[in-house]
Design a protein around this motif. Structure first.
Motif: not given
Length: 491
Positions: A386-389, A312-322, A338-343, A304-310
């Motif tokens: 930039a990632t979130v935008e 601050g960039q996304r690196y994978i589709n978060e809905d794939t096999y964990p 890091y998992l970036v996610i809103d409340e 439900r959020g985005i995973l970013v690396n060290g």
């Protein structure tokens, strides 16, 4: 810790005046591969003896979630409304489990998958509930029998290969993740069947070396029991099925150093001994650097959020096999995530059922805006913004052109926003091992089978050469364990 001090070089049968035990087929290890081998050998008419290091059967399999990777149109798939074909299963496994997969093994595995299901369900008595679990998660929180366990229904695979769930999990009452899961309800019928077929088991046996005759054929095993030397003769063949090398620090450091100090979903008996015993006879190895990697976060949250690396960039589709998330995090992103996610998304994730509540981590940083969050996390100014935008710009239309996350999970990240610290939250087990034939013969470095020696399970290089899908270990171990037992019985 693994004991590397004992000599694994083979002994010769010459001079052994008395064998303490003997059987047609001797199996080392009473986990899923060993149990399947024992049953199959007994079904082929062989007298079978299993040697188990611990005080009882089960191994890592009995504590696992119990997924068995099967497909091609099993009765359970059909009952749950899914169409699957052998060709689609082959295509997915060859794409997802590489690079460098053994195509002959995958072909045999897929072509024999429906038969393997019937063997487990009809002959062994493994129960499968005809219900599908379709929410994110490492495994079903209840007793559902089918789940997607490899990212088949996610990018990049779902664009070109018809997806079907292939994670078959035995039905288990009073299930306790990591203690008494679906794996127990695979092992209990297997070992009960073995006992009914007359398979004998000797426990507290630590296998030490292989025993060969003058022509180099494997004719037995030397073991220790409570410090005493024991010799076991195999009239037809020996099957090695003692698990991975995840707990052998020296081997992990040599072959799969990223996993050093972070074994998971394995047991301390996984010390690589069988691999080293066979190596001492000249056995070949394959894919020793390959590892399954668990990602210690509840998929109900990170989908439900985005995973970013060290950076601050996304690196994978978060809905794939964990497990794919885990590999990408550890291997490609220096184990930083890091998992970036809103409340709102975080609270929604917490409200959904899960099998892993212990993986529902609290946010470490909370802020009203992304620039504030970025500063609190110590990321370079502008990187996370930039990632979130970019993500939010496309998410407004339900799209993820960067990674192909499915529209149902793509929502703009709002405020307040938080970040969960997932650095170092990985662990796993090794996938490489002895190179074997499709009939589970252990292959010499020359490519020829070592006479009298067979192997199956995580001490071998099976269908996984690099990637992984949950169920591949129990599926591979039981499928090629059967083949090892049959081959050894006819050797």
């Amino acid at each position: 810790m693994a004991d590397n001090s004992d000599d694994v070089r083979p002994r010769t049968a010459t001079g052994i005046e008395h064998w303490d035990h003997e059987a047609d087929v001797v199996v080392a290890g009473f986990g899923v591969a060993g149990a399947a081998a024992a049953v199959a050998a007994a079904q082929a008419g062989a007298d079978v003896l299993v040697l188990e290091r611990t005080g009882g059967w089960g191994g890592a399999a009995a504590m696992s979630g119990g997924f068995i990777y099967m497909g091609g149109g099993t009765p359970l798939q059909k009952a749950c409304g899914f169409d699957d074909t052998v060709d689609a299963m082959k295509a997915f496994m060859k794409a997802a489990l590489g690079p460098g997969v053994d195509e002959d093994k995958i072909d045999a595995y897929c072509e024999g998958s429906v038969d393997h299901y019937h063997w487990l369900a009809d002959e062994i008595g493994v129960p499968f509930k005809e219900s599908f679990w379709g929410e994110p998660g490492w495994e079903p929180p209840g007793d559902d029998g089918l789940q997607y366990t490899g990212g088949e229904n996610a990018a990049p695979f779902n664009a070109t290969i018809p997806p079907a769930p292939r994670g078959h999990v035995p039905q288990m009452s009073d299930k306790r993740t990591g203690e008494q899961g679906g794996g127990y309800m695979l092992m209990k019928p297997l070992t009960d069947t073995a006992a009914a077929l007359g398979v004998r088991a000797e426990y507290d046996m630590r296998v030490q070396t292989l025993i060969t005759d003058e022509e180099g054929r494997v004719v037995g095993i030397a073991a220790k029991r409570f410090g005493k030397d024991v010799t076991i003769r195999a009239r037809r063949g020996v099957v090695l099925a003692t698990g991975s090398f995840a707990y052998n620090d020296t081997m992990v450091e040599s072959y799969a150093p990223r996993l050093k100090g972070r074994p998971a979903a394995s047991i301390e008996e996984h010390d690589g001994r069988a691999i080293r015993m066979a190596q001492a006879l000249g056995a070949d190895l394959a894919h020793m650097d390959a590892t399954e990697v668990a990602f210690f976060c509840d998929p109900q949250l990170f989908v439900r959020g985005i995973l970013v690396n060290g950076r601050g960039q996304r690196y994978i589709n978060e809905d794939t096999y964990p497990g794919r998330v885990g590999q990408a995090t550890l291997i490609e992103n220096d184990n930083k995530a890091y998992l970036v996610i809103d409340e709102a998304a975080y609270e929604e994730g917490l409200s959904r059922p899960t099998s892993s509540p212990q993986l529902r981590h609290q946010p470490k940083w909370v802020a009203e805006t992304v620039p504030e969050l970025e500063a609190e996390m110590g990321l370079p100014a502008g990187a996370l913004q930039a990632t979130v935008e970019v993500y939010n710009r496309h998410a407004a239309g339900g799209e993820d052109p960067l990674f192909g996350k499915k529209p149902e999970w793509v929502r703009p990240i709002g405020s307040p926003v938080a970040a969960v610290d997932l650095r170092g939250m990985t662990g796993g087990f090794t996938l490489g091992g002895l190179r074997t034939s499709v009939d589970s013969e252990v292959l010499h470095v020359t490519g020829e089978p070592i006479p009298g020696l067979f192997a199956a399970g995580r001490c071998t290089a099976g269908v996984c050469a690099g990637g992984y899908a949950s169920g591949a270990s129990l599926g591979d171990g039981s499928f090629f364990g059967r083949r090892a037992g049959r081959a050894a019985a006819g050797a």
